[in-house]
Every structure is written in C-alpha cells, then in structure tokens.
Design an enzyme around this catalytic site. Sequence first.
Site, PDB file in Angstrom:
ATOM      1  N   GLU A  24      -7.287  -0.321  10.585  1.00  0.00           N
ATOM      2  CA  GLU A  24      -8.239   0.743  10.242  1.00  0.00           C
ATOM      3  C   GLU A  24      -9.580   0.507  10.939  1.00  0.00           C
ATOM      4  O   GLU A  24      -9.840  -0.572  11.482  1.00  0.00           O
ATOM      5  CB  GLU A  24      -8.445   0.810   8.724  1.00  0.00           C
ATOM      6  CG  GLU A  24      -9.017  -0.476   8.134  1.00  0.00           C
ATOM      7  CD  GLU A  24      -9.863  -0.252   6.887  1.00  0.00           C
ATOM      8  OE1 GLU A  24     -10.697   0.672   6.887  1.00  0.00           O
ATOM      9  OE2 GLU A  24      -9.703  -1.035   5.929  1.00  0.00           O
ATOM     10  N   LYS A 158     -10.713  -5.737  -4.135  1.00  0.00           N
ATOM     11  CA  LYS A 158     -11.936  -6.449  -4.473  1.00  0.00           C
ATOM     12  C   LYS A 158     -12.233  -6.376  -5.954  1.00  0.00           C
ATOM     13  O   LYS A 158     -12.013  -5.347  -6.586  1.00  0.00           O
ATOM     14  CB  LYS A 158     -13.110  -5.805  -3.750  1.00  0.00           C
ATOM     15  CG  LYS A 158     -13.074  -6.048  -2.291  1.00  0.00           C
ATOM     16  CD  LYS A 158     -14.477  -6.062  -1.744  1.00  0.00           C
ATOM     17  CE  LYS A 158     -14.480  -6.736  -0.419  1.00  0.00           C
ATOM     18  NZ  LYS A 158     -14.510  -5.782   0.668  1.00  0.00           N
TER      19      LYS A 158
HETATM   20  N1  PSU Z   1     -12.465  -2.459   0.820  1.00  0.00           N
HETATM   21  C1  PSU Z   1     -12.946  -3.475   1.550  1.00  0.00           C
HETATM   22  N2  PSU Z   1     -13.497  -3.246   2.764  1.00  0.00           N
HETATM   23  C2  PSU Z   1     -13.548  -1.995   3.294  1.00  0.00           C
HETATM   24  C3  PSU Z   1     -13.014  -0.917   2.529  1.00  0.00           C
HETATM   25  C4  PSU Z   1     -12.488  -1.184   1.306  1.00  0.00           C
HETATM   26  O1  PSU Z   1     -12.882  -4.600   1.104  1.00  0.00           O
HETATM   27  O2  PSU Z   1     -14.069  -1.813   4.406  1.00  0.00           O
HETATM   28  C5  PSU Z   1     -12.983   0.465   3.114  1.00  0.00           C
HETATM   29  C6  PSU Z   1     -11.540   0.813   3.542  1.00  0.00           C
HETATM   30  O3  PSU Z   1     -11.599   1.612   4.704  1.00  0.00           O
HETATM   31  C7  PSU Z   1     -11.026   1.631   2.384  1.00  0.00           C
HETATM   32  C8  PSU Z   1     -12.280   2.376   1.984  1.00  0.00           C
HETATM   33  O4  PSU Z   1      -9.989   2.514   2.712  1.00  0.00           O
HETATM   34  O5  PSU Z   1     -13.326   1.414   2.111  1.00  0.00           O
HETATM   35  C9  PSU Z   1     -12.201   2.907   0.594  1.00  0.00           C
HETATM   36  O6  PSU Z   1     -13.314   3.721   0.360  1.00  0.00           O
HETATM   37  P1  PSU Z   1     -13.340   4.645  -0.949  1.00  0.00           P
HETATM   38  O7  PSU Z   1     -13.431   3.668  -2.086  1.00  0.00           O
HETATM   39  O8  PSU Z   1     -14.587   5.461  -0.757  1.00  0.00           O
HETATM   40  O9  PSU Z   1     -12.077   5.433  -0.936  1.00  0.00           O
END
Ligand code: PSU
Length: 308
Positions: A24, A158
């Site tokens: 990603e 996380k």
């Molecule tokens: N968790 C991490 N690092 C990240 C992300 C999530 O530890 O960089 C990023 C990933 O791209 C994930 C996104 O798909 O954040 C999720 O964002 P949201 O919670 O806004 O869906």
Amino acid sequence: MLAMRYSSEVATAREAGAPIVALESTIITHGMPYPQNLAMAQQVEADIRAAGATPATIAVLGGAIHIGLEPAELETLAQAKDAMKLSRADLAVALAMGATGATTVAATMICATRAGIAVFATGGIGGVHRGAESSFDISADLQELAQSPVTVVAAGAKAILDLPKTLEVLETLGVPVIAHGQDDFPAFWSRISGLPAPLRMDDVGQIARAHLMRGELDLPGGQLVANPIPEPDEIPRAVIDGWIAQALEDCAGAAAKEVTPRLLARIFELSAGASLTANIALVRNNARLGAEIACALASLRPAPHIDG
Ligand code: PSU
Ligand code: MN
C-alpha cells in the site's frame, strides 16, 4: 477509460506468472515522515525481491492506477504533500479527477484484485476505533477484507484501536483472522495483545491453500494473516500503552480520515522515533512472509490469464 499502469518489473512478473506482493502507499504518504518513509518503501521492496517475489507498490498517479512504481515515482510520492488518502469511497472520484493519491489497505485490495494479485503485505490494518460506539469510526478496511479476495499480511492492529471490537467485526464479516507462529492476536508494536487469535497457521503452504479454498467455495473476501513483530524489535506493552493514551488525549479533536494519521504522528513524536523504528521492522517482516505466501501460491496454481 480506466487506466491501469504496470511498472516494468511487475509487467514482466505478470507475463511469467511469477509471484507478486502488493504494497500500500498510504503508509508512505500518511503513515510515516519523509525521508524514513522512502527508505522504508525501498527496503520493503528489496526484501520482497530477496525472498523471490516481485513488489507492486500501488498508488494513483495523475488519475491512473499504478501497479508497481518506478524508482522515481516512488521518490516523488514519498515527498508529496498533497496526496489524497484513498479508500474504497474515494478511488473512482480520484481517478475521474485525474488526482494523485495513496491507497489505504481497502483501496490497495481493490486495485490488487483488478491486477490479479492475491497477496498484500502492510504494517497494520485499520479497524474499530476506541469509542466507536459513539463516533461510529470503523475503517473501511474491515468491509474490504470481506469483499476482495486478497490475503493481507499485517502485524495485527494497533492498540490505538479497540482490538476486541475489531476482532468481533471481522468475525461478523466472515474474515478469517489467522495468527502466524503464535496463538495470540499480535498488537502491532507488541507481539502479545492478550486476545487469542481465532485461527492459527504456521505453514505458508497451508495459508496459500486456504486462500485457494475460499475461491473454490465461491466465498468473497480475503484472509487476514496476523504476523507478530520480531521479538528484538518489539516495544513492551507498558511503554507503548502510555504513549497511546497520551496520543488519544492529544488528538481528541481529529475526525474521519485524519484520525489514524494524527495518532501515528503523535506517537512518533512521543516515542522520539522509537515507534517508527519498530514499525519499519514489522513491515519488513510482513513483506518477507507475504513473499513466502505468494511463492507458495504460485507453485499451487497455474499462472493467471493476462489480458492487459
Ligand atoms: N495503520 C497503521 N499504519 C497506517 C495505516 C493504518 O499502522 O499507515 C493506514 C493504512 O493505509 C490503513 C489506513 O488502511 O491507515 C486506515 O485508515 P482509516 O482508519 O481512516 O480507514
Ligand atoms: Mn475512520
């Protein structure tokens, strides 16, 4: 109308039916600061090549979906200040506008599926945020795991998230959550969350077979392989929990797409960079496992038909 561009190495791998691992790009633009983000992205690609597979970092550049970035494109994206954060809801809009944006786990899965790529390695998935019972903040990544047939390797989720609720939603959506090498669901910076993973598989050949089995059953969606951070790199729970609590307090005003990037940036500051060092170690570890799974999958099934 839809433009899909393949990097030269990904195009070659596709023609040969060789194993490919998707990566990603939101982790690059919104998850880590420059220049460590660029070094991480280059290192992770090198790890995948060293493990016998081809890396395909996915992003939207100038209104085209890129499956694999050339070195200069990766350098530009890592320094971009205005890249959009693209999830399922944003992808078509960004393409129609000719925009440049980084793909989240959800959007990367959509693009990987279109490109015929079955395995994707990242750091952590989005999940159910703490306080979701009032904020309704649940990442679109979870729904995507229920829809797109991609095996996603991550170091769990996380602890900024509500892990028990995240596991409950994944179960409801029918997403297999498979711990690799241990019984516990890993908690990103720490190996142990205190929550048992619903499933465990230590053998990459079996993980690849389970992926194919879902297809044979006509089940939509993918699998989440939860791979714990290597022991020497982990941050003890007691230490990381303090930073998380502080970051949640400091970022209380953040909403929608801002929540995850703001929390990550604050924990980076509070930990004086230690959270980033651990983050890079676990992504590399996931890339290596992703490459092994992609190789196992390639040996189990014939090369997919390529029609451009
Ligand atoms: N968790 C991490 N690092 C990240 C992300 C999530 O530890 O960089 C990023 C990933 O791209 C994930 C996104 O798909 O954040 C999720 O964002 P949201 O919670 O806004 O869906
Ligand atoms: Mn959200």
